[in-house]
Design a protein around this motif. Sequence first.
Motif, PDB file in Angstrom:
ATOM      1  N   ASP A  96       0.839  -1.190   0.000  1.00 32.38           N
ATOM      2  CA  ASP A  96       0.000   0.000   0.000  1.00 32.38           C
ATOM      3  C   ASP A  96       0.877   1.244   0.000  1.00 32.38           C
ATOM      4  O   ASP A  96       1.533   1.553   0.997  1.00 32.38           O
ATOM      5  N   PRO A  97       0.920   1.996  -1.101  1.00 27.84           N
ATOM      6  CA  PRO A  97       1.780   3.181  -1.147  1.00 27.84           C
ATOM      7  C   PRO A  97       1.346   4.284  -0.191  1.00 27.84           C
ATOM      8  O   PRO A  97       2.144   5.168   0.133  1.00 27.84           O
ATOM      9  N   ASN A  98       0.083   4.238   0.247  1.00 30.09           N
ATOM     10  CA  ASN A  98      -0.424   5.251   1.174  1.00 30.09           C
ATOM     11  C   ASN A  98      -0.504   4.747   2.611  1.00 30.09           C
ATOM     12  O   ASN A  98      -1.080   5.406   3.480  1.00 30.09           O
ATOM     13  N   GLY A  99       0.057   3.568   2.851  1.00 29.84           N
ATOM     14  CA  GLY A  99      -0.016   2.993   4.188  1.00 29.84           C
ATOM     15  C   GLY A  99       0.839   3.751   5.194  1.00 29.84           C
ATOM     16  O   GLY A  99       1.809   4.433   4.844  1.00 29.84           O
ATOM     17  N   LYS A 100       0.473   3.623   6.466  1.00 30.97           N
ATOM     18  CA  LYS A 100       1.215   4.266   7.549  1.00 30.97           C
ATOM     19  C   LYS A 100       2.067   3.230   8.286  1.00 30.97           C
ATOM     20  O   LYS A 100       1.695   2.055   8.363  1.00 30.97           O
ATOM     21  N   PRO A 101       3.195   3.644   8.828  1.00 31.09           N
ATOM     22  CA  PRO A 101       4.048   2.703   9.565  1.00 31.09           C
ATOM     23  C   PRO A 101       3.316   2.073  10.737  1.00 31.09           C
ATOM     24  O   PRO A 101       2.495   2.711  11.406  1.00 31.09           O
ATOM     25  N   GLU A 102       3.618   0.803  10.965  1.00 31.94           N
ATOM     26  CA  GLU A 102       2.966   0.082  12.050  1.00 31.94           C
ATOM     27  C   GLU A 102       3.478   0.521  13.421  1.00 31.94           C
ATOM     28  O   GLU A 102       2.754   0.483  14.410  1.00 31.94           O
ATOM     29  N   PHE A 103       4.740   0.953  13.485  1.00 27.70           N
ATOM     30  CA  PHE A 103       5.356   1.306  14.760  1.00 27.70           C
ATOM     31  C   PHE A 103       5.807   2.762  14.751  1.00 27.70           C
ATOM     32  O   PHE A 103       6.079   3.345  13.694  1.00 27.70           O
ATOM     33  N   ASN A 105       8.448   5.904  15.621  1.00 25.78           N
ATOM     34  CA  ASN A 105       9.893   6.018  15.384  1.00 25.78           C
ATOM     35  C   ASN A 105      10.698   5.486  16.561  1.00 25.78           C
ATOM     36  O   ASN A 105      11.723   4.827  16.387  1.00 25.78           O
ATOM     37  N   PHE A 106      10.230   5.781  17.779  1.00 24.51           N
ATOM     38  CA  PHE A 106      10.957   5.318  18.965  1.00 24.51           C
ATOM     39  C   PHE A 106      10.986   3.792  19.022  1.00 24.51           C
ATOM     40  O   PHE A 106      12.042   3.192  19.248  1.00 24.51           O
ATOM     41  N   SER A 107       9.831   3.156  18.810  1.00 20.63           N
ATOM     42  CA  SER A 107       9.788   1.689  18.842  1.00 20.63           C
ATOM     43  C   SER A 107      10.599   1.087  17.702  1.00 20.63           C
ATOM     44  O   SER A 107      11.286   0.073  17.875  1.00 20.63           O
ATOM     45  N   TRP A 108      10.544   1.726  16.548  1.00 20.28           N
ATOM     46  CA  TRP A 108      11.276   1.207  15.392  1.00 20.28           C
ATOM     47  C   TRP A 108      12.772   1.226  15.645  1.00 20.28           C
ATOM     48  O   TRP A 108      13.473   0.225  15.453  1.00 20.28           O
ATOM     49  N   PHE A 109      13.277   2.371  16.093  1.00 24.13           N
ATOM     50  CA  PHE A 109      14.710   2.460  16.347  1.00 24.13           C
ATOM     51  C   PHE A 109      15.125   1.609  17.547  1.00 24.13           C
ATOM     52  O   PHE A 109      16.237   1.078  17.582  1.00 24.13           O
ATOM     53  N   SER A 110      14.242   1.453  18.512  1.00 25.74           N
ATOM     54  CA  SER A 110      14.550   0.582  19.651  1.00 25.74           C
ATOM     55  C   SER A 110      14.722  -0.857  19.198  1.00 25.74           C
ATOM     56  O   SER A 110      15.645  -1.555  19.631  1.00 25.74           O
ATOM     57  N   MET A 111      13.831  -1.321  18.315  1.00 24.17           N
ATOM     58  CA  MET A 111      13.938  -2.694  17.819  1.00 24.17           C
ATOM     59  C   MET A 111      15.165  -2.870  16.932  1.00 24.17           C
ATOM     60  O   MET A 111      15.814  -3.922  16.960  1.00 24.17           O
ATOM     61  N   ILE A 112      15.493  -1.856  16.142  1.00 27.30           N
ATOM     62  CA  ILE A 112      16.676  -1.953  15.287  1.00 27.30           C
ATOM     63  C   ILE A 112      17.938  -2.061  16.129  1.00 27.30           C
ATOM     64  O   ILE A 112      18.809  -2.906  15.876  1.00 27.30           O
ATOM     65  N   PHE A 113      18.039  -1.209  17.174  1.00 22.95           N
ATOM     66  CA  PHE A 113      19.227  -1.267  18.016  1.00 22.95           C
ATOM     67  C   PHE A 113      19.255  -2.557  18.829  1.00 22.95           C
ATOM     68  O   PHE A 113      20.313  -3.158  19.021  1.00 22.95           O
ATOM     69  N   GLY A 114      18.087  -2.990  19.315  1.00 23.58           N
ATOM     70  CA  GLY A 114      18.053  -4.228  20.096  1.00 23.58           C
ATOM     71  C   GLY A 114      18.436  -5.438  19.277  1.00 23.58           C
ATOM     72  O   GLY A 114      19.119  -6.350  19.758  1.00 23.58           O
ATOM     73  N   TRP A 325       7.893  -4.223  23.065  1.00 21.81           N
ATOM     74  CA  TRP A 325       7.956  -3.730  24.443  1.00 21.81           C
ATOM     75  C   TRP A 325       9.296  -4.035  25.095  1.00 21.81           C
ATOM     76  O   TRP A 325       9.822  -3.232  25.864  1.00 21.81           O
ATOM     77  N   LEU A 326       9.867  -5.204  24.803  1.00 24.42           N
ATOM     78  CA  LEU A 326      11.207  -5.481  25.325  1.00 24.42           C
ATOM     79  C   LEU A 326      12.229  -4.490  24.776  1.00 24.42           C
ATOM     80  O   LEU A 326      13.114  -4.016  25.501  1.00 24.42           O
ATOM     81  N   SER A 327      12.096  -4.165  23.480  1.00 27.46           N
ATOM     82  CA  SER A 327      13.018  -3.199  22.876  1.00 27.46           C
ATOM     83  C   SER A 327      12.826  -1.814  23.482  1.00 27.46           C
ATOM     84  O   SER A 327      13.802  -1.099  23.751  1.00 27.46           O
ATOM     85  N   ASN A 328      11.571  -1.420  23.699  1.00 25.69           N
ATOM     86  CA  ASN A 328      11.312  -0.108  24.306  1.00 25.69           C
ATOM     87  C   ASN A 328      11.886  -0.032  25.718  1.00 25.69           C
ATOM     88  O   ASN A 328      12.506   0.966  26.106  1.00 25.69           O
ATOM     89  N   ILE A 329      11.670  -1.102  26.489  1.00 26.40           N
ATOM     90  CA  ILE A 329      12.201  -1.128  27.860  1.00 26.40           C
ATOM     91  C   ILE A 329      13.718  -1.083  27.839  1.00 26.40           C
ATOM     92  O   ILE A 329      14.352  -0.379  28.633  1.00 26.40           O
ATOM     93  N   ASN A 330      14.300  -1.843  26.908  1.00 25.69           N
ATOM     94  CA  ASN A 330      15.754  -1.853  26.777  1.00 25.69           C
ATOM     95  C   ASN A 330      16.289  -0.459  26.474  1.00 25.69           C
ATOM     96  O   ASN A 330      17.293  -0.019  27.051  1.00 25.69           O
ATOM     97  N   MET A 331      15.628   0.254  25.575  1.00 28.36           N
ATOM     98  CA  MET A 331      16.096   1.588  25.201  1.00 28.36           C
ATOM     99  C   MET A 331      15.935   2.567  26.353  1.00 28.36           C
ATOM    100  O   MET A 331      16.816   3.403  26.603  1.00 28.36           O
TER     101      MET A 331
END
Length: 404
Positions: A96-103, A105-114, A325-331
């Motif tokens: 979907d080109p008009n779709g919105k991100p599921e997460f 920015n904070f959760s996204w970057f938290s999961m990437i770093f985790g 949630w684990l990634s958010n807590i970790n961050m």
Amino acid sequence: MPIRPPLTELNIKTHDKGFYKGFNRIVTITSKVLVTLVVIWILSDIDRSGAILDNMKNWSYTNLNSYYTYSIAFYIFVCLTAILWPSFGRTKLGSDPNGKPEFSNFSWFSMIFGAGIGIGVLTYSAAEPIWHLANNPDTIMSKEIIMSALNANGLKLPQGADVFNFYQDQVAASTLTAIDGVVLPKTESALDAAFRYSFLHWGISAWATYCLVGICLAYFSYSRGLPLTMRSALTPLFGRHLEGLLGHIIDISAVIATIFGIAQTIGIGLSSFASGLYSITGITWLVTNTNTPEPTTGALLLSLFVVMCLAMISALSGVGRGVKWLSNINMVLSFSLLAFFLDFWGLYVRPRNAGQRYLYLRLALTCHGTYCLGSILNWVAGKPVGLFFTGHGGLLLHHSLVCF
């Protein structure tokens, strides 16, 4: 010559029911068998297998340095091109080109770093600068320079003597002139090199590797509708040949690399976890010796049980719950620890001047894994941010696992 339409379907045989529902049995069972055989081989003779693996590692360091260097340089070039090319930035992942991100920015970057750094946030971020403080390419080159100077002045290094200690003794005795630019291990002169090579390993070179593979998987899976496997990212090169043996070999290699990469991370994490339990509780059976504490087998097994339980709960609950949630807590905990370092570092160290304050603050930041802030400090201090591209070849490909 007309351009063929992109491939949007791979016929990969999977099972519809049973334990292997949704999986290809050839890939799954072959991966299990190969990993099991490697584990049995290691356990059958730990010393001999360890020596063989160590020789393989040393061989790769000696013969594949150029390959590692040029591969990482290629990844960096591709990622920087994708960042600077406007059309790439407007590409959205998903059907979907008009779709919105599921997460968020904070959760996204938290999961990437985790997932991308994992245990390295609180282990290698502190251990690697300390390691490089004693041994890095600059100290190795300095050792060669010192040896050349000693030979030129007719000074013979005593058998078993440390080169750097002998050099300092000769300089103090005025029998040898101090050499400009020499980097001595475990001294202030090695601080810059220690952080430079740590940033080299954990900076844009590592993240370019993660991002390139992660974007390929995401694009071909979510935008092209192909299975979320490593073979899907190679469809422009091999097309439908990936439906057979070639595709199976690629996926099996990816599974084995992932498992061994996770095993290394878990092994480091278990030791840290067990040592932390001992430091907090003081329970003596967790360590072999209270004077030089090393985790016992029981402590490691307990740590493994706890970690595996948390990992299974996280995986079974899905990305949107447990992983997020684990990634958010970790961050949050990570930034809290960083704030503690920034607030209380003066209670333990007393810098004598602005330069030492800068170095100690930089150490606090790096020991927490906030590498980008360390780069900002370099820039603010007026120092060149030559952290990612300086240095010598080799040892750049730190992880065989790309977690996205």
